[in-house]
Scaffold this motif. Structure first.
Motif, PDB file in Angstrom:
ATOM      1  N   ALA A 146     -14.815   3.544  -6.203  1.00 59.57           N
ATOM      2  CA  ALA A 146     -14.736   4.851  -6.853  1.00 59.57           C
ATOM      3  C   ALA A 146     -13.657   5.708  -6.204  1.00 59.57           C
ATOM      4  N   MET A 147     -13.228   5.311  -4.994  1.00 55.18           N
ATOM      5  CA  MET A 147     -12.252   6.106  -4.252  1.00 55.18           C
ATOM      6  C   MET A 147     -10.872   5.464  -4.178  1.00 55.18           C
ATOM      7  N   THR A 148     -10.798   4.146  -4.273  1.00 55.79           N
ATOM      8  CA  THR A 148      -9.509   3.460  -4.152  1.00 55.79           C
ATOM      9  C   THR A 148      -9.580   2.126  -4.879  1.00 55.79           C
ATOM     10  N   SER A 149      -8.480   1.411  -4.859  1.00 52.36           N
ATOM     11  CA  SER A 149      -8.415   0.105  -5.519  1.00 52.36           C
ATOM     12  C   SER A 149      -7.739  -0.904  -4.588  1.00 52.36           C
ATOM     13  N   ALA A 150      -7.892  -2.161  -4.918  1.00 54.76           N
ATOM     14  CA  ALA A 150      -7.232  -3.218  -4.152  1.00 54.76           C
ATOM     15  C   ALA A 150      -5.714  -3.038  -4.197  1.00 54.76           C
ATOM     16  N   ASP A 151      -5.196  -2.589  -5.325  1.00 52.97           N
ATOM     17  CA  ASP A 151      -3.748  -2.354  -5.437  1.00 52.97           C
ATOM     18  C   ASP A 151      -3.283  -1.270  -4.459  1.00 52.97           C
ATOM     19  N   ASP A 152      -4.061  -0.199  -4.333  1.00 52.97           N
ATOM     20  CA  ASP A 152      -3.701   0.873  -3.395  1.00 52.97           C
ATOM     21  C   ASP A 152      -3.696   0.358  -1.953  1.00 52.97           C
ATOM     22  N   ILE A 153      -4.670  -0.476  -1.633  1.00 48.31           N
ATOM     23  CA  ILE A 153      -4.772  -1.022  -0.278  1.00 48.31           C
ATOM     24  C   ILE A 153      -3.597  -1.954   0.002  1.00 48.31           C
ATOM     25  N   ALA A 154      -3.248  -2.793  -0.965  1.00 47.59           N
ATOM     26  CA  ALA A 154      -2.100  -3.701  -0.811  1.00 47.59           C
ATOM     27  C   ALA A 154      -0.806  -2.908  -0.642  1.00 47.59           C
ATOM     28  N   ARG A 155      -0.658  -1.825  -1.394  1.00 48.15           N
ATOM     29  CA  ARG A 155       0.546  -0.993  -1.280  1.00 48.15           C
ATOM     30  C   ARG A 155       0.654  -0.376   0.112  1.00 48.15           C
ATOM     31  N   ALA A 156      -0.471   0.030   0.669  1.00 46.17           N
ATOM     32  CA  ALA A 156      -0.455   0.620   2.016  1.00 46.17           C
ATOM     33  C   ALA A 156       0.024  -0.401   3.041  1.00 46.17           C
ATOM     34  N   SER A 157      -0.431  -1.632   2.922  1.00 44.74           N
ATOM     35  CA  SER A 157       0.010  -2.681   3.843  1.00 44.74           C
ATOM     36  C   SER A 157       1.494  -2.968   3.657  1.00 44.74           C
ATOM     37  N   THR A 158       1.919  -3.052   2.412  1.00 43.72           N
ATOM     38  CA  THR A 158       3.329  -3.314   2.116  1.00 43.72           C
ATOM     39  C   THR A 158       4.210  -2.198   2.660  1.00 43.72           C
ATOM     40  N   SER A 159       3.745  -0.962   2.540  1.00 41.74           N
ATOM     41  CA  SER A 159       4.511   0.176   3.072  1.00 41.74           C
ATOM     42  C   SER A 159       4.658   0.096   4.585  1.00 41.74           C
ATOM     43  N   ALA A 160       3.697  -0.549   5.248  1.00 44.25           N
ATOM     44  CA  ALA A 160       3.766  -0.712   6.706  1.00 44.25           C
ATOM     45  C   ALA A 160       4.589  -1.937   7.103  1.00 44.25           C
ATOM     46  N   GLY A 161       5.120  -2.658   6.109  1.00 45.09           N
ATOM     47  CA  GLY A 161       5.981  -3.810   6.387  1.00 45.09           C
ATOM     48  C   GLY A 161       5.307  -5.157   6.276  1.00 45.09           C
ATOM     49  N   TYR A 162       4.068  -5.165   5.759  1.00 45.50           N
ATOM     50  CA  TYR A 162       3.317  -6.412   5.629  1.00 45.50           C
ATOM     51  C   TYR A 162       2.823  -6.558   4.192  1.00 45.50           C
ATOM     52  N   GLU A 163       3.586  -7.296   3.396  1.00 49.87           N
ATOM     53  CA  GLU A 163       3.210  -7.490   2.000  1.00 49.87           C
ATOM     54  C   GLU A 163       1.847  -8.174   1.932  1.00 49.87           C
ATOM     55  N   ALA A 164       0.969  -7.620   1.114  1.00 54.45           N
ATOM     56  CA  ALA A 164      -0.391  -8.148   0.969  1.00 54.45           C
ATOM     57  C   ALA A 164      -0.638  -8.484  -0.497  1.00 54.45           C
ATOM     58  N   GLU A 165      -1.230  -9.632  -0.711  1.00 53.99           N
ATOM     59  CA  GLU A 165      -1.546 -10.071  -2.070  1.00 53.99           C
ATOM     60  C   GLU A 165      -3.026 -10.424  -2.135  1.00 53.99           C
ATOM     61  N   LEU A 166      -3.689  -9.924  -3.158  1.00 50.79           N
ATOM     62  CA  LEU A 166      -5.112 -10.187  -3.341  1.00 50.79           C
ATOM     63  C   LEU A 166      -5.330 -11.670  -3.564  1.00 50.79           C
ATOM     64  N   VAL A 167      -6.279 -12.238  -2.837  1.00 52.47           N
ATOM     65  CA  VAL A 167      -6.624 -13.640  -2.987  1.00 52.47           C
ATOM     66  C   VAL A 167      -7.727 -13.733  -4.032  1.00 52.47           C
ATOM     67  N   PRO A 168      -7.433 -14.360  -5.170  1.00 49.02           N
ATOM     68  CA  PRO A 168      -8.471 -14.455  -6.202  1.00 49.02           C
ATOM     69  C   PRO A 168      -9.523 -15.499  -5.825  1.00 49.02           C
ATOM     70  N   ASN A 169     -10.762 -15.057  -5.761  1.00 44.83           N
ATOM     71  CA  ASN A 169     -11.888 -15.976  -5.574  1.00 44.83           C
ATOM     72  C   ASN A 169     -13.162 -15.282  -5.970  1.00 44.83           C
ATOM     73  N   ASP A 170     -14.266 -16.005  -5.942  1.00 43.79           N
ATOM     74  CA  ASP A 170     -15.545 -15.473  -6.400  1.00 43.79           C
ATOM     75  C   ASP A 170     -16.082 -14.350  -5.527  1.00 43.79           C
ATOM     76  N   SER A 171     -15.659 -14.279  -4.268  1.00 45.87           N
ATOM     77  CA  SER A 171     -16.181 -13.232  -3.378  1.00 45.87           C
ATOM     78  C   SER A 171     -15.499 -11.902  -3.604  1.00 45.87           C
ATOM     79  N   ASN A 172     -14.420 -11.851  -4.371  1.00 49.66           N
ATOM     80  CA  ASN A 172     -13.739 -10.585  -4.670  1.00 49.66           C
ATOM     81  C   ASN A 172     -14.438  -9.941  -5.843  1.00 49.66           C
ATOM     82  N   SER A 173     -15.484  -9.203  -5.553  1.00 51.84           N
ATOM     83  CA  SER A 173     -16.227  -8.566  -6.625  1.00 51.84           C
ATOM     84  C   SER A 173     -16.471  -7.110  -6.342  1.00 51.84           C
TER      85      SER A 173
END
Length: 98
Positions: free
Chosen positions: A71-98
């Protein structure tokens, strides 16, 4: 009377909205985490996003596990924060990502 009904409906919706929010646990691939200090930077960047409850990054597996309030953020926002710090992050698709 119409205004009174509208206000009551709005209050009811606002009270029910937290029901729709959920805690999410996701895994990110962070391939550029190659040293012992990298996880600290990734954890700091991702953890600074409002709504992130916890972050655990591991340079051996080059992954980051994140628990957040959707309700406060999204996986995309979190990935962007990591990328902005110099570490590109990509969501790993699997059943535990719910």
């Amino acid at each position: 009377m119409k205004l009174h009904t509208s206000v009551l409906a709005l209050l009811g919706f606002m009270a029910a909205s937290p029901i729709f929010a959920a805690e999410q646990t996701v895994t990110f691939s962070v391939p550029s985490m190659t040293c012992a200090s990298c996880p600290f930077i990734v954890e700091s960047a991702m953890g600074a996003v409002q709504g992130v409850n916890s972050v655990s990054a591991d340079s051996d597996t080059r992954t980051a596990f994140v628990v957040f309030d959707d309700a406060m953020t999204s996986a995309d926002d979190i990935a962007r924060a990591s990328t902005s710090a110099g570490y590109e992050a990509e969501l790993v698709p699997n059943d535990s990502n719910s």
